[in-house]
Design a protein around this motif. Structure first.
Motif, PDB file in Angstrom:
ATOM      1  N   ARG A   1      16.799   0.862 -12.976  1.00 55.97           N
ATOM      2  CA  ARG A   1      17.999   0.653 -12.141  1.00 55.97           C
ATOM      3  C   ARG A   1      17.548   0.052 -10.809  1.00 55.97           C
ATOM      4  N   PRO A   2      17.011  -1.168 -10.829  1.00 57.34           N
ATOM      5  CA  PRO A   2      16.437  -1.730  -9.613  1.00 57.34           C
ATOM      6  C   PRO A   2      17.443  -1.974  -8.496  1.00 57.34           C
ATOM      7  N   GLN A   3      18.711  -2.019  -8.833  1.00 52.52           N
ATOM      8  CA  GLN A   3      19.731  -2.233  -7.807  1.00 52.52           C
ATOM      9  C   GLN A   3      20.091  -0.941  -7.070  1.00 52.52           C
ATOM     10  N   GLN A   4      19.553   0.176  -7.509  1.00 54.00           N
ATOM     11  CA  GLN A   4      19.908   1.481  -6.937  1.00 54.00           C
ATOM     12  C   GLN A   4      18.758   2.015  -6.084  1.00 54.00           C
ATOM     13  N   MET A   5      19.052   2.297  -4.814  1.00 58.39           N
ATOM     14  CA  MET A   5      18.033   2.851  -3.930  1.00 58.39           C
ATOM     15  C   MET A   5      17.758   4.317  -4.284  1.00 58.39           C
TER      16      MET A   5
ATOM     17  N   ALA B   1      11.498   4.971  -6.683  1.00 58.13           N
ATOM     18  CA  ALA B   1      12.395   3.983  -7.284  1.00 58.13           C
ATOM     19  C   ALA B   1      12.344   4.070  -8.808  1.00 58.13           C
TER      20      ALA B   1
END
Length: 265
Positions: free
Chosen positions: A198-202, A194
């Protein structure tokens, strides 16, 4: 910001100028261990949450390996065994690749040592912390030694977050066994990290296979076995549903991991 002017000698974190604190040094990594291997069958359609479709067709066969390992790099770990020894439980599933070849894929593996955990993640083996126990066979004619002969009984278990997840029992048949699971076919894993920027991106995992060399093994000892998978609130492996134990074997193996390669390389 980069650290390109910093003389870092750590292969993995912590990154320091000496490298002494690094949890894992670079390969080659040498492993030798005692394994109880239990093949199993399951309904192929149950495995869809566990692996990427691009891998190929799930054939409905897998293997659980219970392992008691000793590992080293240049050998210094053998003089400080806390660095060398660990136990783990490995689950692999057999896949038919798009080109018709067969391989194993590792969707789950649990270990009791942080060094081994990080080595596994680097190879695409998704290690988590778990507690594995298995009967050891010792070279003695004694009731407590579980000698390798007809009728000897072996047991193994895995607990994760203090909940029992897998149980196995095996009885040696006295016949020659064979390598099973990752000992019999190339095994793939998925590497992905991870990015908290960009925590919203898997992550987009990359399929790799360990570069395994210098494999040696003892005779494999065949066994009949039972295998039970218990419900667990934090593990996906339960999606396999009812599994049926097949052939089993026990013995010793040694391997060296020199690095990793692309899955199709």
């Amino acid at each position: 910001m980069t650290t390109s002017t910093w003389i870092n000698r750590g292969f993995t974190a912590p990154f320091t100028a000496t490298g002494i604190s690094a949890l894992v040094p670079p390969p080659p990594w040498h492993y030798a261990g005692w394994l109880l291997n239990v093949a199993f069958s399951f309904a192929p359609e149950c495995a869809w949450p566990l692996l990427p479709p691009a891998l190929g067709r799930v054939v409905g066969r897998g293997c659980v390996h219970f392992a008691d390992w000793q590992a080293c790099t240049d050998g210094h770990e053998l003089l400080d065994p806390v660095l060398a020894q660990y136990r783990e439980t490995i689950v692999v599933l057999e896949i038919e690749r798009p080109d018709g070849s067969h391989c194993m894929y590792c969707p789950a593996i649990w270990v009791d040592q942080d060094i081994s955990l990080l080595r596994g993640l680097l190879q695409g083996w998704p290690k988590k912390i778990g507690s594995t126990y298995l009967t050891r066979s010792l070279p003695l004619a004694h009731p407590a030694a579980a000698p390798l002969r007809v009728g000897t009984r072996l047991g193994a278990s895995l607990a994760v977050k203090e909940r029992r997840l897998i149980d196995a029992q095996a009885t040696l048949s006295g016949e020659n066994g064979k390598p099973l699971g990752f000992l019999s076919l190339p095994t793939l894993g998925a590497v992905g990290w991870a990015d908290l920027r960009r925590p919203q991106q898997m992550p987009e995992p990359l399929l790799v296979r360990p570069d395994i060399r210098d494999r040696v093994h003892s005779d494999w000892h065949a066994a009949t076995a039972t295998l039970q998978l218990h419900p667990h609130p934090g593990e996906d492996i339960g999606c396999l549903g009812d599994i049926e134990a097949g052939e089993a074997s026990a013995g010793w193996v040694g391997i060296t991991v020199a690095g990793a390669r692309d899955a199709d390389g």
